[in-house]
Enzyme design. Structure first.
Site, PDB file in Angstrom:
ATOM      1  CG  ASP A   1      -1.954  -1.137   1.146  1.00 21.90           C
ATOM      2  OD1 ASP A   1      -2.184  -1.638   0.025  1.00 21.90           O
ATOM      3  OD2 ASP A   1      -2.491  -1.514   2.195  1.00 21.90           O
ATOM      4  CB  ILE A   2       0.037   4.756  -0.892  1.00 15.15           C
ATOM      5  CG1 ILE A   2       0.822   6.046  -1.105  1.00 15.15           C
ATOM      6  CG2 ILE A   2      -1.120   4.944   0.070  1.00 15.15           C
ATOM      7  CD1 ILE A   2       0.009   7.148  -1.744  1.00 15.15           C
TER       8      ILE A   2
END
Length: 409
Positions: A148-149
């Site tokens: 994920d970011i």
């Protein structure tokens, strides 16, 4: 009765099945076609042309399909207008009029992903991506799974799409460990129940290993290990337990550890280590190729021109030159010249005799044969001049002569 006259049993082996196949590695059809240049491994296996170009490092499969629709790819001299075409490595494939360089050896890199990067080739929202921040010397690579970011830590990169696909599968069984910081309270007993699996919003998550490391204020640090890696699995599972994840770091992926790899840096796994860690099963499933060459896009350095053979004279001469250089360095350490070429106070120059400056005469002001340092003072008090004896060399030589003159009548 001979062996040929024996009756065959019903359901027995057909005649001639007990013969061993030919030991040659070539197929009968290939042997009948005649002897020709050996094709590379997998060259006779038809594959989708987008897969071949992607494995050769041209672009991703989707980009290759777009390039084909633009008329930039040709197969055996024919420009393609559809990506639904199979080809082999023995075919002549060109992109923009240039032949592809071939499949490169399977390689794997470790990357310490920082937070704030999206694991995708292009983000429609314009956010920075992982592939935009990789070192320029890397070839075209794919990520093994995604982070994920806001997730940090270890991300595997490879140039082999087949290997990336196999390592992503839960059937591979590689354990992925994470360090999690979450807001809330929990005990080890509640974390142990995750080993039996948990269902969250209708999604069943498999067994998870979780250990409570320490409590830091209102946060807790947990080490978690899972083998499936579903989308937002850790955040969803801990959210069901009343925890809010505020930091997530992946520290290992199977046998590969993040270790002390700096943030944003890349480290390649050696080919021998990669083969040992994958094992025969994963190598066969991913069809990894460790026999292909490694292409270097940087220009090779110019090789020095070959010198004529001197039958060992050059080697002997080089040893002699090394000995002379060693002697010159030893003499240089003994040189006491200044940087301006003038002799120093504590030595003299090594120039020619006619270049050496004339040495000034030494003036001795002392009247005794006892050496004293310049500026020293005698510690014994001097006697009065009337009682002081003259012990100079002239007085000593003059004393016997005066005694003789006095002794004459």
């Amino acid at each position: 009765m001979t062996s040929k006259d024996k009756p065959t049993r019903p359901g027995g082996k057909a005649k001639g099945r007990d013969k061993k196949p030919h030991s040659g590695s070539e197929k009968p059809a290939a042997r009948a076609a005649g002897s020709g240049p050996a094709a590379p491994a997998g060259a006779d296996e038809p594959q989708r042309i987008s897969k071949i170009l992607s494995r050769a490092g041209v672009a991703s499969r989707r980009d290759v399909e777009r390039m084909i629709m633009e008329g930039r790819v040709s197969l055996n001299g024919v420009v393609l207008d559809t990506p639904v075409v199979n080809a082999t490595l023995a075919d002549r494939i060109e992109v923009d009029g240039h032949p592809i360089r071939g499949i490169e050896r399977t390689r794997l890199w470790l990357y310490h992903k920082p937070g704030g990067l999206v694991t995708t080739n292009a983000d429609p929202e314009g956010r920075p991506t992982v592939f935009e921040n990789l070192p320029e010397e890397l070839p075209r690579v794919l990520s093994v799974g995604r982070l994920d970011i806001n997730t940090e830590g270890l991300l595997l990169l490879t140039n082999d799409g087949g290997l990336a696909r196999v390592l992503e599968l839960p059937s591979t069984g590689w354990l992925r460990r994470y360090r999690v910081r979450a807001h809330g309270e929990i005990d080890q007993e509640a974390l142990d129940r995750l080993k039996e699996g948990i269902a969250v919003d209708g999604v069943l998550y498999g067994a998870i290993e979780a250990t409570l490391d320490r409590v830091q204020g209102s946060n807790v640090w947990i080490t978690m290990g899972l083998r499936e890696g579903k989308n937002r699995e850790i955040k969803n599972v801990l959210g069901a337990l009343g925890l809010d994840v505020n930091r997530l770091i992946r520290i290992s992926y199977g046998p590969f550890q993040l270790g002390e790899l700096p943030i944003g840096q890349v480290q390649e796994i050696r080919g021998r280590t990669l083969r040992e860690q994958l094992g025969p099963r994963l190598i066969a499933d991913s069809k990894a190729n460790f026999d292909a060459p490694i292409y270097n896009d940087q220009p090779a350095a110019a090789e020095p021109e070959a010198e004529p053979a001197d039958h060992g004279k050059a080697e002997w001469g080089s040893k002699r030159e090394k000995a002379e250089d060693k002697r010159e360095r030893a003499l240089a350490r003994l040189d006491t010249r200044r940087d301006d070429g003038r002799p120093s106070e504590r030595g003299r120059s090594r120039g020619k005799p006619e270049e050496r400056p004339a040495r000034p005469p030494v003036r001795r002001n002392r009247s005794s044969n006892v050496w004293m340092a310049p500026g020293a003072r005698p510690t014994v008090e001097k006697k009065p001049k009337a009682a002081e004896e003259d012990l100079s060399p002239k007085a000593v030589r003059r004393a016997p002569a005066e005694g003789k003159r006095r002794a004459r009548p």
